[in-house]
Design an enzyme around this catalytic site. Structure first.
Site, mmCIF file in Angstrom:
data_model
loop_
_atom_site.group_PDB
_atom_site.id
_atom_site.type_symbol
_atom_site.label_atom_id
_atom_site.label_comp_id
_atom_site.label_asym_id
_atom_site.label_seq_id
_atom_site.Cartn_x
_atom_site.Cartn_y
_atom_site.Cartn_z
ATOM 1 N N THR A 7 38.873 30.712 45.854
ATOM 2 C CA THR A 7 39.703 31.905 45.728
ATOM 3 C C THR A 7 39.008 33.094 46.359
ATOM 4 O OG1 THR A 7 40.821 33.424 44.185
ATOM 5 C CG2 THR A 7 38.779 32.422 43.402
ATOM 6 N N ASP A 64 47.453 28.933 42.238
ATOM 7 C CA ASP A 64 48.501 29.777 42.788
ATOM 8 C C ASP A 64 49.272 30.358 41.608
ATOM 9 O OD1 ASP A 64 49.647 31.010 44.999
ATOM 10 O OD2 ASP A 64 51.352 29.642 44.987
ATOM 11 N N PHE A 140 44.518 43.645 37.061
ATOM 12 C CA PHE A 140 44.750 43.818 38.495
ATOM 13 C C PHE A 140 46.220 43.576 38.819
ATOM 14 C CE2 PHE A 140 45.084 39.285 39.786
ATOM 15 C CZ PHE A 140 44.568 38.658 38.658
ATOM 16 N N HIS A 168 48.777 33.350 31.169
ATOM 17 C CA HIS A 168 49.175 32.170 31.928
ATOM 18 C C HIS A 168 47.929 31.420 32.429
ATOM 19 C CE1 HIS A 168 48.479 35.687 34.313
ATOM 20 N NE2 HIS A 168 48.653 35.099 35.478
HETATM 21 P P1 ITT Z 1 43.803 33.530 45.839
HETATM 22 O O1 ITT Z 1 42.721 33.803 46.835
HETATM 23 O O2 ITT Z 1 43.317 32.764 44.635
HETATM 24 O O3 ITT Z 1 45.067 32.919 46.441
HETATM 25 P P2 ITT Z 1 45.550 35.835 45.325
HETATM 26 O O4 ITT Z 1 45.209 37.205 44.798
HETATM 27 O O5 ITT Z 1 46.159 35.727 46.684
HETATM 28 O O6 ITT Z 1 44.189 34.976 45.229
HETATM 29 P P3 ITT Z 1 47.857 34.419 44.113
HETATM 30 O O7 ITT Z 1 48.430 34.070 45.443
HETATM 31 O O8 ITT Z 1 47.669 33.331 43.107
HETATM 32 O O9 ITT Z 1 46.426 35.134 44.231
HETATM 33 O O10 ITT Z 1 48.702 35.549 43.394
HETATM 34 C C1 ITT Z 1 49.922 36.076 43.888
HETATM 35 C C2 ITT Z 1 49.994 37.554 43.553
HETATM 36 O O11 ITT Z 1 50.097 37.710 42.133
HETATM 37 C C3 ITT Z 1 48.767 38.349 44.004
HETATM 38 O O12 ITT Z 1 49.202 39.624 44.437
HETATM 39 C C4 ITT Z 1 47.958 38.468 42.739
HETATM 40 O O13 ITT Z 1 47.143 39.633 42.759
HETATM 41 C C5 ITT Z 1 49.046 38.528 41.647
HETATM 42 N N1 ITT Z 1 48.543 37.989 40.393
HETATM 43 C C6 ITT Z 1 48.098 36.711 40.178
HETATM 44 N N2 ITT Z 1 47.631 36.575 38.928
HETATM 45 C C7 ITT Z 1 47.779 37.782 38.328
HETATM 46 C C8 ITT Z 1 47.466 38.280 37.057
HETATM 47 O O14 ITT Z 1 46.860 37.537 36.130
HETATM 48 N N3 ITT Z 1 47.754 39.559 36.790
HETATM 49 C C9 ITT Z 1 48.339 40.337 37.713
HETATM 50 N N4 ITT Z 1 48.661 39.960 38.932
HETATM 51 C C10 ITT Z 1 48.382 38.682 39.257
#
Ligand code: ITT
Length: 188
Positions: A7, A64, A140, A168
């Site tokens: 990640t 994801d 975040f 989640h």
């Molecule tokens: P990876 O490198 O793990 O893919 P990412 O930040 O791109 O990191 P995701 O694609 O899983 O993560 O997340 C999709 C969006 O949802 C992204 O803008 C995240 O910051 C947000 N998100 C994921 N989990 C969250 C959480 O627990 N609280 C708030 N926003 C979240």
């Protein structure tokens, strides 16, 4: 036990370390980047885990995640990353103006794979509501918008420990951790 988390998101790593503490799982982070195919969270996690395990030659997890809002036909969903960096939270609040049903879910899918095995998938969901204003400076991305069920505060107002009790991510990672304990035990 050790596992490599692919990640680029430091917040996820911090939360995951907290969640895995009780399982004695040590997390190594690698910001490898993997092709995010368009599709359901499960498709993205499967593909990413398989790709990264092959590339690094060791067992990995990827996650994801996304925010799914019922009144917006579950938008932004699989577009959560793109929407966060374009519309942002203010944009979501505009779309939710005058919307009465504010139900939403955060969903997280963990994909685990080794260079030799097909991906395993672990799902975590938490239901809640979209607040009327952003609240809180913790967490975040969408956290200041989301009030989990049975809680009057948004994820943005909760400590990381409290978010980790309800989230989640807690659910998907806990279900992975239980499975992984058996996997490691029966590996040889
Ligand atoms: P990876 O490198 O793990 O893919 P990412 O930040 O791109 O990191 P995701 O694609 O899983 O993560 O997340 C999709 C969006 O949802 C992204 O803008 C995240 O910051 C947000 N998100 C994921 N989990 C969250 C959480 O627990 N609280 C708030 N926003 C979240």
């Amino acid at each position: 036990m050790k596992v490599t988390f692919i990640t680029g998101n430091q917040h996820k790593v911090k939360e995951a370390r907290g969640i895995f503490q009780q399982f004695d799982i040590r997390l190594e982070q690698v910001d490898l980047g993997y092709p995010e195919i368009q599709g359901e969270l499960t498709d993205v996690a499967c593909y990413g885990a398989k790709y990264a395990a092959k590339k690094l030659g060791k067992p990995v997890i990827v996650e994801d995640a996304g925010l799914f809002i019922k009144a917006l036909e579950w938008f932004p969903g699989t577009y959560s990353s793109y929407v966060q960096s374009t519309l942002g939270n203010e944009g979501i609040l505009k779309l939710m103006k005058n919307v009465h049903d504010r139900y939403a879910e955060f969903r997280s899918v963990i994909g685990f794979a080794t260079p030799k095995t097909e991906p395993e998938i672990f799902l975590g969901v938490v239901g809640g509501n979209i607040a009327h204003h952003e609240k809180g400076k913790r967490g975040f991305a969408y956290d200041p918008l989301f009030k989990p069920e049975s809680c009057d505060l948004t994820f943005g107002e909760l400590t990381i420990e409290k978010k980790n009790e309800l989230s989640h991510r807690r659910r998907s990672m806990e279900s992975f951790a239980h499975w992984y304990e058996d996997f490691v035990e029966n590996k040889d």
